[in-house]
Design a protein around this motif. Structure first.
Motif, PDB file in Angstrom:
ATOM      1  N   SER A  47       0.819  -1.211   0.000  1.00  0.00           N
ATOM      2  CA  SER A  47       0.000   0.000   0.000  1.00  0.00           C
ATOM      3  C   SER A  47       0.854   1.262   0.000  1.00  0.00           C
ATOM      4  O   SER A  47       0.398   2.318  -0.402  1.00  0.00           O
ATOM      5  N   GLU A  50       1.997   1.930  -4.028  1.00  0.00           N
ATOM      6  CA  GLU A  50       1.067   2.163  -5.117  1.00  0.00           C
ATOM      7  C   GLU A  50      -0.182   2.890  -4.628  1.00  0.00           C
ATOM      8  O   GLU A  50      -0.545   2.798  -3.471  1.00  0.00           O
ATOM      9  N   SER A  51      -0.814   3.600  -5.538  1.00  0.00           N
ATOM     10  CA  SER A  51      -2.071   4.280  -5.225  1.00  0.00           C
ATOM     11  C   SER A  51      -3.208   3.460  -5.806  1.00  0.00           C
ATOM     12  O   SER A  51      -3.073   2.854  -6.868  1.00  0.00           O
ATOM     13  N   TYR A  52      -4.322   3.462  -5.110  1.00  0.00           N
ATOM     14  CA  TYR A  52      -5.482   2.753  -5.619  1.00  0.00           C
ATOM     15  C   TYR A  52      -6.745   3.441  -5.137  1.00  0.00           C
ATOM     16  O   TYR A  52      -6.723   4.221  -4.191  1.00  0.00           O
ATOM     17  N   TRP A  54     -11.177   2.606  -4.793  1.00  0.00           N
ATOM     18  CA  TRP A  54     -12.262   1.632  -4.895  1.00  0.00           C
ATOM     19  C   TRP A  54     -13.461   2.335  -5.516  1.00  0.00           C
ATOM     20  O   TRP A  54     -13.941   3.331  -4.990  1.00  0.00           O
ATOM     21  N   GLN A  59     -11.293  -2.466  -7.277  1.00  0.00           N
ATOM     22  CA  GLN A  59     -10.070  -1.731  -6.988  1.00  0.00           C
ATOM     23  C   GLN A  59      -9.419  -1.308  -8.301  1.00  0.00           C
ATOM     24  O   GLN A  59      -9.161  -2.126  -9.170  1.00  0.00           O
ATOM     25  N   ILE A  60      -9.146  -0.014  -8.429  1.00  0.00           N
ATOM     26  CA  ILE A  60      -8.508   0.524  -9.627  1.00  0.00           C
ATOM     27  C   ILE A  60      -7.123   0.997  -9.217  1.00  0.00           C
ATOM     28  O   ILE A  60      -6.975   1.793  -8.289  1.00  0.00           O
ATOM     29  N   THR A  61      -6.086   0.522  -9.946  1.00  0.00           N
ATOM     30  CA  THR A  61      -4.709   0.860  -9.584  1.00  0.00           C
ATOM     31  C   THR A  61      -4.004   1.688 -10.658  1.00  0.00           C
ATOM     32  O   THR A  61      -2.845   2.049 -10.476  1.00  0.00           O
ATOM     33  N   ASP A  62      -4.685   2.005 -11.738  1.00  0.00           N
ATOM     34  CA  ASP A  62      -4.076   2.825 -12.789  1.00  0.00           C
ATOM     35  C   ASP A  62      -3.839   4.234 -12.248  1.00  0.00           C
ATOM     36  O   ASP A  62      -4.784   4.900 -11.803  1.00  0.00           O
ATOM     37  N   VAL A  66      -6.669   6.926 -10.933  1.00  0.00           N
ATOM     38  CA  VAL A  66      -6.686   7.260  -9.501  1.00  0.00           C
ATOM     39  C   VAL A  66      -6.602   8.764  -9.319  1.00  0.00           C
ATOM     40  O   VAL A  66      -7.326   9.362  -8.523  1.00  0.00           O
TER      41      VAL A  66
END
Length: 93
Positions: A47, A50-52, A54, A59-62, A66
């Protein structure tokens, strides 16, 4: 008589000493376990890197997506001065 009194005192002193040692060992073991768990949490390291976000349970990690959601979220936040002005207008009406 003195021998009887000394025999009765020995077990009373041994038991608290044993319990004190047991409690000390248990406390040290618990402290070490907590320290190991706090230092080696696998989700903590991921955590931080990376940024994420919801969205609708996904969960979006792009990073670009974000950032878009973060900017939209910050745009919806009403500043404190606006809230105070609204309250003053309501009172003065």
């Amino acid at each position: 008589m003195n021998e009887i009194r000394s025999e009765n005192n020995v077990p009373a002193r041994r038991r608290p000493m044993f319990l004190r040692k047991l409690l000390t060992i248990t406390a040290v073991a618990a402290s070490l376990l907590i320290a190991v768990l706090l230092l080696t949490r696998p989700d903590r390291q991921s955590s931080l890197n990376e940024s994420y976000v919801w969205v609708d349970g996904k969960q979006i990690t792009d990073p670009a997506t974000v950032r878009k959601y973060a900017e939209a979220s910050f745009g919806k936040v009403q500043s404190e001065s606006d809230i105070i002005e609204d309250q003053l207008r309501f009172i003065l009406e």
